[in-house]
Design a protein around this motif. Structure first.
Motif, mmCIF file in Angstrom:
data_model
loop_
_atom_site.group_PDB
_atom_site.id
_atom_site.type_symbol
_atom_site.label_atom_id
_atom_site.label_comp_id
_atom_site.label_asym_id
_atom_site.label_seq_id
_atom_site.Cartn_x
_atom_site.Cartn_y
_atom_site.Cartn_z
ATOM 1 N N GLU A 91 2.111 5.073 0.594
ATOM 2 C CA GLU A 91 1.749 6.063 1.381
ATOM 3 C C GLU A 91 2.606 7.350 1.173
ATOM 4 O OE1 GLU A 91 0.773 7.423 5.051
ATOM 5 O OE2 GLU A 91 0.258 5.618 4.209
ATOM 6 N N SER A 145 -4.527 9.803 -3.129
ATOM 7 C CA SER A 145 -5.614 9.134 -2.584
ATOM 8 C C SER A 145 -5.205 7.697 -2.915
ATOM 9 C CB SER A 145 -6.965 9.361 -3.394
ATOM 10 O OG SER A 145 -6.880 9.413 -4.536
ATOM 11 N N ASN A 146 -4.136 7.223 -3.235
ATOM 12 C CA ASN A 146 -3.771 5.809 -3.856
ATOM 13 C C ASN A 146 -3.665 5.165 -2.637
ATOM 14 O OD1 ASN A 146 -3.375 3.607 -5.414
ATOM 15 N ND2 ASN A 146 -1.463 4.466 -5.997
ATOM 16 N N TYR A 147 -4.516 4.629 -1.841
ATOM 17 C CA TYR A 147 -4.331 3.903 -0.591
ATOM 18 C C TYR A 147 -4.913 2.323 -0.853
ATOM 19 C CZ TYR A 147 -3.205 8.224 1.482
ATOM 20 O OH TYR A 147 -2.607 9.382 1.903
ATOM 21 N N LYS A 148 -5.109 1.837 -2.207
ATOM 22 C CA LYS A 148 -5.636 0.631 -2.274
ATOM 23 C C LYS A 148 -4.312 -0.402 -2.069
ATOM 24 C CE LYS A 148 -3.978 0.563 -7.017
ATOM 25 N NZ LYS A 148 -4.376 0.601 -8.475
ATOM 26 N N LEU A 149 -4.929 -1.562 -1.761
ATOM 27 C CA LEU A 149 -3.806 -2.630 -1.636
ATOM 28 C C LEU A 149 -3.612 -3.181 -3.122
ATOM 29 C CD1 LEU A 149 -5.267 -4.216 1.595
ATOM 30 C CD2 LEU A 149 -3.260 -2.985 1.307
ATOM 31 N N TYR A 192 -13.075 -4.678 -3.172
ATOM 32 C CA TYR A 192 -12.148 -5.662 -3.980
ATOM 33 C C TYR A 192 -13.041 -6.553 -4.607
ATOM 34 C CZ TYR A 192 -8.312 -3.425 -1.510
ATOM 35 O OH TYR A 192 -7.743 -2.314 -0.786
ATOM 36 N N SER A 204 -12.686 8.309 -3.267
ATOM 37 C CA SER A 204 -11.222 8.635 -3.042
ATOM 38 C C SER A 204 -10.360 8.098 -4.144
ATOM 39 C CB SER A 204 -10.696 8.341 -1.558
ATOM 40 O OG SER A 204 -11.194 6.831 -1.508
ATOM 41 N N ASP A 205 -10.840 6.867 -4.698
ATOM 42 C CA ASP A 205 -9.830 6.117 -5.669
ATOM 43 C C ASP A 205 -10.767 5.157 -6.422
ATOM 44 O OD1 ASP A 205 -6.682 4.527 -5.435
ATOM 45 O OD2 ASP A 205 -7.620 5.443 -7.050
ATOM 46 N N ARG A 220 0.837 -1.201 -0.119
ATOM 47 C CA ARG A 220 0.036 -0.062 -0.073
ATOM 48 C C ARG A 220 0.883 1.373 -0.068
ATOM 49 N NH1 ARG A 220 -2.541 2.170 5.064
ATOM 50 N NH2 ARG A 220 -0.933 3.671 4.758
ATOM 51 N N PHE A 237 -8.616 -4.566 -6.700
ATOM 52 C CA PHE A 237 -9.341 -3.047 -6.036
ATOM 53 C C PHE A 237 -10.109 -2.527 -6.872
ATOM 54 C CE2 PHE A 237 -9.863 0.622 -3.841
ATOM 55 C CZ PHE A 237 -9.765 1.860 -4.796
ATOM 56 N N GLN A 261 -6.467 -1.737 6.382
ATOM 57 C CA GLN A 261 -7.730 -2.072 6.134
ATOM 58 C C GLN A 261 -8.065 -3.529 6.791
ATOM 59 O OE1 GLN A 261 -7.892 -1.932 1.812
ATOM 60 N NE2 GLN A 261 -6.551 -0.219 1.668
#
Lengths: 117, 112
Positions: free
Chosen positions: A97, A101-105, B35, B55-56, A95, B45, B101
């Motif tokens: 940091e 806003s790119n906090y996707k896994l 997901y 947000s994404d 992830r 995702f 998460q």
């Protein structure tokens, strides 16, 4: 884009022994988090351990520990005293940091761990 | 401790039908992620929300839409379902976007 590679599709270990699962990742960022998630046959995604990239000390959670090598972009998971309940698919995840806003896994393909009695 | 709740847990639909998946985050968590995990695959995702704003966005088909409501629960709406939409859909929540998460049990969608 970040990529996560788990080179071991399957691993097996004898009960009470130690096993290490490998994970490498590719990123140009300096700040990020790494995770190991466990997915048993129930398919629930369970957090095992997390590592902040800025921390040099390897994370530990009871029988689970990691070997984080930032320069080598390597993040392996060691399971000590393996138990039958550890049998599951293990996913390594990245992830960002770095802001925005790119906090996707981003997940690797997973390693299926079998524990033999 | 309270966990992420997803409903329904199982859903069977016909092609071209519509489905709505719901997610209730851990109390006080303000960020929700969706997901999709196909058979034998890793989770991919789809979309995320922070404080009720998108947000994404990931590889979410145009046939899908989602939103987060004032109580922070989220819904994923899927229309014109295709056979390839059959998958396990996870919702995860976190406290603010920078935290770990935590995943719900997932909704298994089967499209016939």
């Amino acid at each position: 884009a970040q990529t996560v590679t788990q080179s071991q599709p399957e691993m097996s270990v004898q009960e009470a022994e130690t096993v290490t699962l490998s994970c490498t990742y590719d990123t140009s960022e300096s700040d990020y988090y790494l995770f190991w998630y466990k997915q048993p046959p129930s398919r629930q995604m369970i957090l095992v351990i997390r590592q902040e990239a800025y921390k040099q000390q390897n994370a530990t959670e009871n029988r689970f520990s990691v070997n984080f090598q930032k320069a080598a972009k390597s993040f392996s998971l060691k399971i000590s005293d393996s138990q039958l309940g550890d049998a599951a698919m293990y996913f390594c995840a990245y992830r960002s940091e770095s802001g925005g806003s790119n906090y996707k896994l981003t997940f690797g393909k997973g390693t299926l761990l079998t524990v033999n009695p | 401790a309270a966990g992420v709740i997803q409903s329904p847990r199982h859903l069977i639909k016909e092609k071209r039908e519509t489905a709505t998946l719901k997610c209730y985050p851990i109390p006080r968590h303000d960020t929700v992620y969706w997901y999709q995990q196909g058979p034998g695959q890793d989770p991919q995702f789809l979309i995320s929300f922070y404080e009720k704003m998108q947000s994404d966005k990931g590889s979410i088909p145009d046939r899908f839409s989602a939103q987060q409501f004032s109580d922070y629960h989220s819904e994923l709406n899927m229309s014109s379902l295709e056979l390839g939409d059959s998958a396990l859909y996870f919702c995860a929540s976190s406290l603010e976007t920078t935290e770990t998460q935590y995943f719900g049990p997932g909704t298994r969608l089967l499209v016939l």
